[in-house]
Motif scaffolding. Structure first.
Motif, mmCIF file in Angstrom:
data_model
loop_
_atom_site.group_PDB
_atom_site.id
_atom_site.type_symbol
_atom_site.label_atom_id
_atom_site.label_comp_id
_atom_site.label_asym_id
_atom_site.label_seq_id
_atom_site.Cartn_x
_atom_site.Cartn_y
_atom_site.Cartn_z
ATOM 1 N N TRP A 137 14.305 17.486 -2.921
ATOM 2 C CA TRP A 137 13.471 16.761 -3.872
ATOM 3 C C TRP A 137 12.302 16.173 -3.095
ATOM 4 C CZ3 TRP A 137 14.963 15.831 -9.087
ATOM 5 C CH2 TRP A 137 16.239 16.303 -9.418
ATOM 6 N N SER A 138 11.169 15.951 -3.754
ATOM 7 C CA SER A 138 10.043 15.354 -3.035
ATOM 8 C C SER A 138 9.153 14.549 -3.966
ATOM 9 C CB SER A 138 9.200 16.428 -2.351
ATOM 10 O OG SER A 138 8.471 17.173 -3.323
ATOM 11 N N MET A 139 8.336 13.736 -3.317
ATOM 12 C CA MET A 139 7.290 12.966 -3.985
ATOM 13 C C MET A 139 6.087 12.998 -3.053
ATOM 14 S SD MET A 139 6.227 10.951 -6.499
ATOM 15 C CE MET A 139 7.721 10.516 -7.380
ATOM 16 N N LEU A 140 4.920 13.242 -3.624
ATOM 17 C CA LEU A 140 3.680 13.212 -2.861
ATOM 18 C C LEU A 140 2.993 11.866 -3.093
ATOM 19 C CD1 LEU A 140 2.391 16.816 -3.639
ATOM 20 C CD2 LEU A 140 3.877 16.044 -1.761
ATOM 21 N N ALA A 141 2.198 11.450 -2.135
ATOM 22 C CA ALA A 141 1.563 10.133 -2.197
ATOM 23 C C ALA A 141 0.760 9.947 -3.481
ATOM 24 C CB ALA A 141 0.681 9.913 -0.969
ATOM 25 N N ASP A 142 -0.038 10.931 -3.877
ATOM 26 C CA ASP A 142 -0.846 10.808 -5.092
ATOM 27 C C ASP A 142 0.029 10.680 -6.328
ATOM 28 O OD1 ASP A 142 -3.154 10.939 -3.611
ATOM 29 O OD2 ASP A 142 -3.528 13.065 -4.031
ATOM 30 N N GLU A 143 1.157 11.391 -6.342
ATOM 31 C CA GLU A 143 2.078 11.299 -7.477
ATOM 32 C C GLU A 143 2.675 9.895 -7.567
ATOM 33 O OE1 GLU A 143 3.680 15.922 -7.353
ATOM 34 O OE2 GLU A 143 4.791 14.356 -6.287
ATOM 35 N N TRP A 144 3.051 9.330 -6.416
ATOM 36 C CA TRP A 144 3.664 8.003 -6.394
ATOM 37 C C TRP A 144 2.667 6.954 -6.896
ATOM 38 C CZ3 TRP A 144 8.451 6.503 -6.307
ATOM 39 C CH2 TRP A 144 8.778 5.184 -5.990
ATOM 40 N N ARG A 145 1.432 7.063 -6.436
ATOM 41 C CA ARG A 145 0.406 6.091 -6.858
ATOM 42 C C ARG A 145 0.138 6.192 -8.359
ATOM 43 N NH1 ARG A 145 -1.361 6.970 -1.505
ATOM 44 N NH2 ARG A 145 -2.607 8.804 -1.952
#
Length: 181
Positions: free
Chosen positions: A171-179
């Motif tokens: 699973w992952s999260m990218l910085a732009d997605e988190w923001r």
């Protein structure tokens, strides 16, 4: 990194080698709860092995390559979080979590993981945070979903746990997605 409240009676703070005895007692107490999913549940059997494991993470922290935190509820270590990998050059890291049955169902793992992700992206400038779990670990899969992570796929039979070949879901999260959340 941080020590902070997760709830009125719960906090997250660094888990360090000087706490080896407490960590060994914790692992003995939660071993049955976490041993299907956490490899070190079988290898931490006493204070010496707990100290060795915590020293590994202390060395990783000193090298800026990993960190370990405990989750205390009413002053008792019940679970924890970890940056299993932390790469400040490639700006990628992997977080992991564990919680004994006595601490489950309170949202503490999700809150702790959110703090770790916030810190990784906001303070350290990571570009990507990963979460690896056995696809049969329903609690871990549910936590990844609650955090808004994206399932990228499963590496079939990628590791051995308790003598059995198991898959690893990424699973992952990218910085732009988190923001954007």
């Amino acid at each position: 990194m941080f020590a902070s409240a997760l709830a009125e009676n719960a906090e997250i703070r660094p888990l360090e080698p000087w706490q080896a005895e407490e960590f060994a007692e914790h692992v003995a107490r939660v071993r049955a709860d976490i041993s299907p999913w956490i490899p070190w549940a079988a290898t931490i059997t006493d204070t010496a092995s707990a100290r060795e494991f915590l020293e590994l993470y202390a060395r990783r922290q000193a090298a800026d390559a990993g960190r370990m935190y405990g989750i205390w509820i009413d002053g008792v270590l019940q679970g924890g979080t970890v940056f299993r990998t932390f790469d400040p050059v490639m700006l990628n890291c992997e977080i992991g979590v564990w919680m004994g049955a006595a601490g489950r169902g309170r949202g503490l793992v999700t809150r702790a993981a959110r703090q770790m992700i916030d810190w990784a992206f906001g303070v350290r400038g990571m570009a990507r945070v990963e979460w690896h779990c056995d696809p049969e670990n329903e609690r871990s899969v549910a936590a990844a979903e609650r955090l808004g992570l994206t399932c990228e796929g499963t590496l079939r039979e990628a590791f051995v746990m308790n003598g059995e070949r198991r898959g690893v879901q990424i699973w992952s999260m990218l910085a732009d997605e988190w923001r954007a959340l």
